[in-house]
Design a protein around this motif. Structure first.
Motif, PDB file in Angstrom:
ATOM      1  N   MET A  30       0.806  -1.219   0.000  1.00  0.00           N
ATOM      2  CA  MET A  30       0.000   0.000   0.000  1.00  0.00           C
ATOM      3  C   MET A  30       0.840   1.271   0.000  1.00  0.00           C
ATOM      4  SD  MET A  30      -3.387  -0.750   2.328  1.00  0.00           S
ATOM      5  CE  MET A  30      -2.501  -1.311   3.779  1.00  0.00           C
ATOM      6  N   THR A  31       2.146   1.141   0.141  1.00  0.00           N
ATOM      7  CA  THR A  31       3.021   2.313   0.003  1.00  0.00           C
ATOM      8  C   THR A  31       3.898   2.223  -1.243  1.00  0.00           C
ATOM      9  OG1 THR A  31       4.547   1.213   1.551  1.00  0.00           O
ATOM     10  CG2 THR A  31       3.135   2.933   2.430  1.00  0.00           C
ATOM     11  N   GLN A  32       4.418   1.034  -1.529  1.00  0.00           N
ATOM     12  CA  GLN A  32       5.321   0.906  -2.678  1.00  0.00           C
ATOM     13  C   GLN A  32       4.602   1.128  -4.003  1.00  0.00           C
ATOM     14  OE1 GLN A  32       6.052  -2.794  -4.440  1.00  0.00           O
ATOM     15  NE2 GLN A  32       8.283  -2.628  -4.367  1.00  0.00           N
ATOM     16  N   TYR A 325       3.239  -1.850  10.243  1.00  0.00           N
ATOM     17  CA  TYR A 325       3.252  -0.598   9.473  1.00  0.00           C
ATOM     18  C   TYR A 325       4.664  -0.037   9.376  1.00  0.00           C
ATOM     19  CZ  TYR A 325       2.532   4.379   8.532  1.00  0.00           C
ATOM     20  OH  TYR A 325       2.615   5.655   8.027  1.00  0.00           O
ATOM     21  N   GLY A 326       5.369  -0.015  10.507  1.00  0.00           N
ATOM     22  CA  GLY A 326       6.726   0.506  10.497  1.00  0.00           C
ATOM     23  C   GLY A 326       7.650  -0.297   9.611  1.00  0.00           C
ATOM     24  N   LEU A 327       7.547  -1.626   9.677  1.00  0.00           N
ATOM     25  CA  LEU A 327       8.399  -2.472   8.829  1.00  0.00           C
ATOM     26  C   LEU A 327       8.064  -2.275   7.353  1.00  0.00           C
ATOM     27  CD1 LEU A 327       8.428  -5.804  10.891  1.00  0.00           C
ATOM     28  CD2 LEU A 327      10.335  -4.226  10.545  1.00  0.00           C
ATOM     29  N   GLY A 328       6.770  -2.186   7.024  1.00  0.00           N
ATOM     30  CA  GLY A 328       6.376  -2.018   5.626  1.00  0.00           C
ATOM     31  C   GLY A 328       6.839  -0.696   5.049  1.00  0.00           C
ATOM     32  N   VAL A 329       6.656   0.381   5.815  1.00  0.00           N
ATOM     33  CA  VAL A 329       7.105   1.699   5.359  1.00  0.00           C
ATOM     34  C   VAL A 329       8.624   1.735   5.256  1.00  0.00           C
ATOM     35  CG1 VAL A 329       7.248   4.132   6.002  1.00  0.00           C
ATOM     36  CG2 VAL A 329       5.075   2.927   6.181  1.00  0.00           C
ATOM     37  N   LEU A 352       1.310   9.426   1.291  1.00  0.00           N
ATOM     38  CA  LEU A 352       1.256   7.967   1.202  1.00  0.00           C
ATOM     39  C   LEU A 352       1.423   7.319   2.574  1.00  0.00           C
ATOM     40  CD1 LEU A 352       3.216   7.103  -2.071  1.00  0.00           C
ATOM     41  CD2 LEU A 352       0.767   7.385  -1.719  1.00  0.00           C
ATOM     42  N   LEU A 353       2.143   7.972   3.489  1.00  0.00           N
ATOM     43  CA  LEU A 353       2.257   7.455   4.848  1.00  0.00           C
ATOM     44  C   LEU A 353       0.890   7.442   5.525  1.00  0.00           C
ATOM     45  CD1 LEU A 353       5.520   9.285   6.007  1.00  0.00           C
ATOM     46  CD2 LEU A 353       5.292   6.895   5.317  1.00  0.00           C
TER      47      LEU A 353
END
Length: 386
Positions: A30-32, A325-329, A352-353
């Motif tokens: 959802m961020t990349q 969330y932190g790991l994904g971002v 996006l964050l």
């Protein structure tokens, strides 16, 4: 009670890591994927961004985006210059011209023709040479990425690396000689074609012969002039389209959003990431809750209220949500940093964050709700049966 909730959550390492990995995957997708999409959209109007000096772009009314060139007659330039409120108006040529390389291959280039006298519209950053060198005979400035990649000369030895184009080398543009007098840094375009700058008069000799060759008129408003009012005045007096920089960017983005499959493709990727993340996290968290029903029942029998148990479950969901969330971002940021010097489009604005944070929050709420329902309906007496 919070300590007990965390001990319950981390007691089963397998399920804890499974929930975190599911949320990490969802957060990453959802961020990349939106970051790549935003990067592509930014490249679609990168030429407008790089050319930041003019306030207004004037063009044919049928133009749909920045690369959809509908040439004008040169006399339109003088009509625009005569409008009240215009400080200066300069011509700009933009077109696709094939360059013949030293090995005989052809490469399509974005050729930009600047006003001969002022050179307004030049590259944002010169790396070698000077912008004024364009006034030299047959002079052109090439963007550094094109010089290193698509316009590079063949390797000196078989299997070697291509030799980047450098100052002093020559090209053929439409069978006419062009001498590289400078290298510049520009933002990659949507199609990542090499960008070649030259003077307007020389660009019109490189271009195939047409009756109309003026692509855009660049306009600077006089100090204190209201831009929207001047835009309307240009449109009324000339019958041409006129846009501010932001308006022209929006026109370009709207075209790609409405006439290409890019938004649908990236939207499906983001939706898939959300669904898979929700399925993994929800199923694993529910399974974790079922395995700990006895513990919840004991706490309930000891007097813990539904509100207390609800707070415990929300704490567990919040912890795995923040971790995932932190790991994904973080992985997305690492991916963007590693791709910074490649052809891949990537742009990571702060919005996006927020977007991915809301998505992970919804997944955590979903996972918590299906678990809360089971705990709220739990009868303490059933724990001691059997």
């Amino acid at each position: 009670m919070n300590y007990i909730a965390l001990k319950m959550l981390m007691g089963d390492r397998g399920k804890y890591l499974g929930i975190v990995m599911g949320l990490t995957f969802a957060s990453l997708i959802m961020t990349q994927q939106p970051a790549i999409f935003v990067g592509l959209m930014a490249r679609s109007y990168s030429f407008i961004t790089d050319l930041g000096l003019p306030d207004i772009w004037v063009m044919d009314r049928k133009v749909q985006f920045v690369d959809d060139i509908k040439p004008l007659q040169d006399t339109e330039l003088y009509r625009v210059r005569g409008i009240s409120g215009v400080e200066w108006a300069m011509p700009l040529y933009k077109g696709l011209i094939k360059a013949r390389l030293s090995n005989g291959n052809f490469q399509t280039c974005n050729v930009i023709g600047l006003d001969d006298a002022t050179l307004i519209g030049g590259p944002p950053e010169m790396l070698e040479g000077r912008l004024e060198d364009l006034r030299r005979s047959d002079g052109v400035i090439v963007d550094i990425d094109g010089a290193r990649e698509k316009l590079a000369k063949p390797p000196a030895t078989p299997g070697g690396q291509p030799v980047p184009l450098k100052v002093g080398d020559t090209l053929e543009l439409n069978d006419r000689r062009a001498i590289v007098v400078g290298l510049a840094k520009v933002t990659r375009t949507f199609q990542s074609q090499p960008v070649v700058y030259t003077t307007y008069s020389r660009a019109t000799t490189y271009a195939p012969r047409e009756r109309k060759l003026l692509s855009f008129v660049l306009v600077k408003a006089k100090p204190g002039t209201d831009i929207p009012t001047l835009i309307q005045r240009i449109q009324d007096d000339t019958g041409l389209a006129a846009y501010s920089q932001e308006g022209f960017k929006k026109l370009t983005v709207d075209y790609f959003m409405q006439n290409t499959g890019i938004p649908i493709n990236f939207g499906m990727s983001v939706a898939l990431g959300f669904i898979v993340g929700a399925a993994i996290a929800g199923q694993t968290f529910y399974s974790f809750t079922l395995e700990n029903l006895r513990q919840f029942g004991v706490l309930k029998a000891m007097g813990a209220s539904n509100g207390t148990l609800l707070g415990m479950i929300l704490l567990q969901a919040g912890l795995v949500g923040c971790t995932g969330y932190g790991l994904g971002v973080g992985l997305t940021s690492l991916f963007g940093w590693s791709m910074r010097n490649t052809i891949l489009a990537f742009k990571f604005p702060w919005q996006l964050l927020v977007f991915s944070g809301v998505g992970v929050t919804l997944i955590c709420v979903f996972a918590a709700l299906i678990s809360i329902r089971k705990v709220i309906k739990l009868e303490p007496a059933t724990v001691f049966k059997g």
